[in-house]
Design a protein around this motif. Structure first.
Motif, PDB file in Angstrom:
ATOM      1  N   ARG A   1       2.144   4.221   6.651  1.00 41.02           N
ATOM      2  CA  ARG A   1       2.298   4.989   5.424  1.00 41.02           C
ATOM      3  C   ARG A   1       2.490   4.048   4.245  1.00 41.02           C
ATOM      4  O   ARG A   1       2.982   2.920   4.385  1.00 41.02           O
ATOM      5  N   ILE A   2       2.102   4.515   3.083  1.00 47.26           N
ATOM      6  CA  ILE A   2       2.209   3.711   1.864  1.00 47.26           C
ATOM      7  C   ILE A   2       3.612   3.904   1.294  1.00 47.26           C
ATOM      8  O   ILE A   2       3.961   4.989   0.819  1.00 47.26           O
ATOM      9  N   LYS A   3       4.389   2.857   1.362  1.00 48.02           N
ATOM     10  CA  LYS A   3       5.765   2.932   0.885  1.00 48.02           C
ATOM     11  C   LYS A   3       5.844   2.804  -0.628  1.00 48.02           C
ATOM     12  O   LYS A   3       6.661   3.471  -1.282  1.00 48.02           O
ATOM     13  N   ASP A   4       5.010   1.921  -1.201  1.00 47.32           N
ATOM     14  CA  ASP A   4       5.094   1.696  -2.643  1.00 47.32           C
ATOM     15  C   ASP A   4       3.744   1.211  -3.153  1.00 47.32           C
ATOM     16  O   ASP A   4       2.980   0.584  -2.409  1.00 47.32           O
ATOM     17  N   ILE A   5       3.443   1.525  -4.418  1.00 44.79           N
ATOM     18  CA  ILE A   5       2.228   1.064  -5.096  1.00 44.79           C
ATOM     19  C   ILE A   5       2.651   0.424  -6.404  1.00 44.79           C
ATOM     20  O   ILE A   5       3.253   1.087  -7.268  1.00 44.79           O
ATOM     21  N   ASN A   6       2.356  -0.847  -6.560  1.00 40.78           N
ATOM     22  CA  ASN A   6       2.781  -1.595  -7.744  1.00 40.78           C
ATOM     23  C   ASN A   6       1.576  -2.093  -8.535  1.00 40.78           C
ATOM     24  O   ASN A   6       0.522  -2.408  -7.960  1.00 40.78           O
ATOM     25  N   PHE A   7       1.756  -2.156  -9.857  1.00 45.95           N
ATOM     26  CA  PHE A   7       0.710  -2.660 -10.751  1.00 45.95           C
ATOM     27  C   PHE A   7       1.291  -3.792 -11.595  1.00 45.95           C
ATOM     28  O   PHE A   7       2.434  -3.721 -12.064  1.00 45.95           O
ATOM     29  N   VAL A   8       0.472  -4.818 -11.784  1.00 46.01           N
ATOM     30  CA  VAL A   8       0.839  -5.950 -12.629  1.00 46.01           C
ATOM     31  C   VAL A   8      -0.264  -6.150 -13.656  1.00 46.01           C
ATOM     32  O   VAL A   8      -1.447  -6.159 -13.308  1.00 46.01           O
TER      33      VAL A   8
ATOM     34  N   THR B   1      -1.448   7.944  -1.956  1.00 47.50           N
ATOM     35  CA  THR B   1      -0.207   8.071  -2.714  1.00 47.50           C
ATOM     36  C   THR B   1       0.970   7.668  -1.833  1.00 47.50           C
ATOM     37  O   THR B   1       0.830   7.476  -0.618  1.00 47.50           O
ATOM     38  N   THR B   2       2.109   7.573  -2.466  1.00 48.88           N
ATOM     39  CA  THR B   2       3.353   7.391  -1.722  1.00 48.88           C
ATOM     40  C   THR B   2       3.806   8.754  -1.185  1.00 48.88           C
ATOM     41  O   THR B   2       3.329   9.794  -1.649  1.00 48.88           O
ATOM     42  N   PRO B   3       4.703   8.791  -0.199  1.00 51.12           N
ATOM     43  CA  PRO B   3       5.139  10.078   0.367  1.00 51.12           C
ATOM     44  C   PRO B   3       5.694  11.025  -0.682  1.00 51.12           C
ATOM     45  O   PRO B   3       6.409  10.618  -1.609  1.00 51.12           O
TER      46      PRO B   3
ATOM     47  N   PHE C   1       1.066  17.436   4.590  1.00 59.00           N
ATOM     48  CA  PHE C   1      -0.087  18.308   4.825  1.00 59.00           C
ATOM     49  C   PHE C   1      -1.398  17.624   4.446  1.00 59.00           C
ATOM     50  O   PHE C   1      -2.382  17.684   5.188  1.00 59.00           O
ATOM     51  N   THR C   2      -1.423  16.950   3.300  1.00 56.18           N
ATOM     52  CA  THR C   2      -2.669  16.321   2.836  1.00 56.18           C
ATOM     53  C   THR C   2      -2.945  14.994   3.528  1.00 56.18           C
ATOM     54  O   THR C   2      -4.104  14.586   3.644  1.00 56.18           O
ATOM     55  N   GLY C   3      -1.885  14.305   3.977  1.00 52.64           N
ATOM     56  CA  GLY C   3      -2.076  13.009   4.617  1.00 52.64           C
ATOM     57  C   GLY C   3      -2.439  11.894   3.653  1.00 52.64           C
ATOM     58  O   GLY C   3      -2.846  10.810   4.077  1.00 52.64           O
ATOM     59  N   SER C   4      -2.280  12.120   2.346  1.00 51.30           N
ATOM     60  CA  SER C   4      -2.677  11.118   1.362  1.00 51.30           C
ATOM     61  C   SER C   4      -1.754   9.897   1.354  1.00 51.30           C
ATOM     62  O   SER C   4      -2.094   8.875   0.768  1.00 51.30           O
ATOM     63  N   HIS C   5      -0.607   9.995   2.015  1.00 55.56           N
ATOM     64  CA  HIS C   5       0.300   8.854   2.052  1.00 55.56           C
ATOM     65  C   HIS C   5      -0.021   7.910   3.208  1.00 55.56           C
ATOM     66  O   HIS C   5       0.649   6.883   3.369  1.00 55.56           O
ATOM     67  N   ARG C   6      -1.037   8.245   4.012  1.00 57.39           N
ATOM     68  CA  ARG C   6      -1.434   7.389   5.122  1.00 57.39           C
ATOM     69  C   ARG C   6      -2.505   6.411   4.655  1.00 57.39           C
ATOM     70  O   ARG C   6      -3.490   6.803   4.019  1.00 57.39           O
TER      71      ARG C   6
END
Length: 584
Positions: A189-196, A213-215, A221-226
């Motif tokens: 799963r995506i724990k965090d998304i960072n931008f620099v 996305t993050t959880p 339901f969508t599973g987008s955090h995987r």
């Protein structure tokens, strides 16, 4: 140099590891050298699946030819290179060449145990790319590569903890079954998304452009955090499009950094961007072969000078210009966007380079994907003709007409250039059929009719003919009806449709006094036959006309029951004047 009368030439006697073919060239063969001789016979033993002719094809000589030690070494190497054999031995005795082989078993089946993320077809195709699959010899090195390929596919899906083992099951006929035992584990799963490096837009605004996305509340339901590699590539492109559509022509995004936790369950995504500055349009122009359509093509440009450059709108301009040339027969017209930026003023000059190419004829139209529907059902909807100029407008109309049939889930129309020509293409129309039948059943209950039943069956593409057939039946105590209808949308070749219907109705009045006494009330029974024609007056409009014949029969109760029920006088007068059987 002494010549042995019985010569054995194989990887064991020569102390060669012929699985690494390069060593065959390095080992000295002096002690086992033999003088060339004329071959009297050639024998092959140990074959189970391969044909002897295949082995003979790798021999540099035949019976009657001169066989040398160099040729023996070369033959062993070439037979090993086929991948079909675990061992190859060449013996010579009394001018007879004896080739002994041990065949590798043939993979007859691939089984994936514990697999849910893929289907068998997907993994089989991936394994074929590394040379491993059903019908191929079992090569241990390729088996290891196959396991790594399966694991790589799981990593692309985000299953970083997946483990792959295998089991070999010997089968009769020198065959083997290969079973992969897969423990998928969970997708990371995506724990965090960072931008620099982002300044113009916040990190939260950029995260909204991403599919992954993050959880959150609904990610279960969508599973987008995987995490998946395909999703990461799509998100990178989405971010690039986001900036390009807002004028940031100098935007650059580096390869995203993926950091995996020690337990391989969590992932952190790090994006480094260089935004640059947004550019406004200073000038727009057309270049290339415009075929005298300068003003018309300029009117197809979506953006105007002074606006912020938008790549999506520029691409829309490209599609419009290509579509216009397509209507003129230039199916392969090219339109390229060439922006010239001025960093000092943050302005851009946009040039659309047009290359119409050759005017194209349509040589052939191929129909594919229609398992049940006949070709003619699709072809009669085409407005683009074979052996005619390509016309994109007609092709789009053809697509719409095929779609309006309602027989297909998807319709893909592609153009394929004809090899060896510069002015001809073939058009492929690929469809994916969908179910077109319908069965409905129903039960109703009312205070008068009590129980009533209804049933119907219809097929919009009966036997793949493009015609419609339906049957509907309703029955209750006081009302009954049945209808059968058939529609032929191409009753004539010009597109006149015909609908034929046959129906039956029976109605009786409700009266509490005579309930369940059928012989003490009247009833009206009707039979009808109708035919309607639809005449097309445009691609989308029709005028309908037709006629219906109907027979009505009124049944009144017997005279001795008249005192028991009130019969409407209109029915009695109608029967007295016209009789109980009439046609309309």
């Amino acid at each position: 140099m002494r010549i042995r009368p019985n010569f054995t030439h194989n990887k064991k006697s020569l102390a060669l590891n012929l699985s690494a073919l390069s060593l065959a060239f390095l080992m000295p063969l002096k002690s086992l050298a033999f003088s060339p001789f004329v071959v009297q016979d050639i024998r092959v033993t140990g074959l189970q699946s391969a044909e002897p002719g295949m082995v003979f094809s790798y021999l540099p000589v035949g019976v009657g030819g001169t066989f040398t030690e160099e040729q023996a070494t070369d033959t062993v190497q070439r037979l090993y290179a086929t991948g079909l054999f675990d061992d190859v031995t060449i013996n010579t005795n009394n001018r007879v060449v004896d080739i002994q082989v041990i065949e590798r078993p043939i993979v007859s089946s691939l089984i994936y145990e514990g697999m849910n993320a893929f289907n068998d077809k997907q993994l089989n195709a991936s394994l074929l790319e590394v040379g491993f699959g059903e019908g191929r010899p079992l090569n241990p090195a390729l088996l290891d590569r196959a396991k790594e390929e399966v694991r790589s596919q799981y990593i692309l899906k985000g299953h970083y903890g997946a483990t792959i083992d295998h089991t070999l099951t010997p089968l009769p006929g020198n065959r083997v079954g290969v079973s992969f035992q897969i423990q998928e584990g969970g997708r990371a799963r995506i724990k965090d998304i960072n931008f620099v490096g982002n300044e113009a837009y916040s990190s939260s605004a950029l995260r909204r452009q991403m599919m992954q996305t993050t959880p959150g509340y609904m990610t279960w339901f969508t599973g987008s955090h995987r995490f998946s590699r395909e999703g990461l590539e799509q998100d990178t492109q989405n971010l690039r499009n986001f900036y390009m559509n807002r004028g940031y022509l100098d935007f650059y995004i580096s390869e995203p950094q993926v950091t995996i936790s020690t337990d391989r369950n969590d992932i952190t995504l790090n994006f480094t961007v260089d935004e640059g500055e947004p550019y406004t349009i200073r000038k727009q122009q057309l270049a290339g072969d415009l075929m005298g359509l300068n003003e018309e093509l300029r009117g197809l440009i979506v953006q105007r000078e002074g606006q912020v450059f938008d790549n999506s709108r520029a691409q829309e301009t490209v599609r419009r210009i290509q579509s216009r040339f397509g209507e003129l027969g230039y199916a392969l017209a090219e339109v390229n966007i060439h922006p010239i930026t001025d960093p000092e003023t943050n302005q851009v000059d946009v040039t659309y380079f047009v290359n119409p190419g050759n005017r194209i004829y349509v040589r052939r139209i191929n129909i594919g994907g229609n398992v049940r529907t006949r070709d003619e059902v699709i072809r009669r909807e085409l407005r683009q003709q074979e052996s005619a100029w390509y016309d994109e407008a007609r092709l789009n109309t053809s697509r719409d007409r095929i779609d309006r049939l309602g027989y297909f889930n998807t319709i893909d129309i592609t153009q394929v250039p004809v090899a060896g020509t510069a002015d001809q293409i073939d058009i492929n129309v690929d469809v994916k059929e969908k179910p077109t039948g319908l069965i409905n059943l129903g039960v109703g209950y009312g205070s008068s009719d009590k129980l009533s039943f209804m049933a119907g069956i219809s097929q919009d593409n009966i036997f793949g003919s493009g015609t419609n057939l339906g049957l509907q039946v309703n029955t209750g105590r006081y009302n009954r009806a049945g209808v059968i209808h058939h529609t032929d949308p191409y009753f004539t070749s010009s597109g006149i449709s015909r609908t034929t219907s046959l129906y039956f109705r029976e109605n009786r009045p409700y009266n509490d006094f005579v309930y369940n006494q059928d012989d003490r009330t009247y009833k009206v029974r009707s039979y009808g036959f109708g035919m309607n024609f639809g005449v097309p007056i445009s691609e989308y409009d029709r005028v309908f006309l037709g006629a219906t014949f109907e027979n009505n029969r009124i049944t009144l109760p017997k005279e001795d029951h008249q005192g028991w029920v009130v019969i409407p006088k209109a029915y009695r007068d109608f029967v007295d004047e016209y009789g109980d059987n009439t046609n309309v």
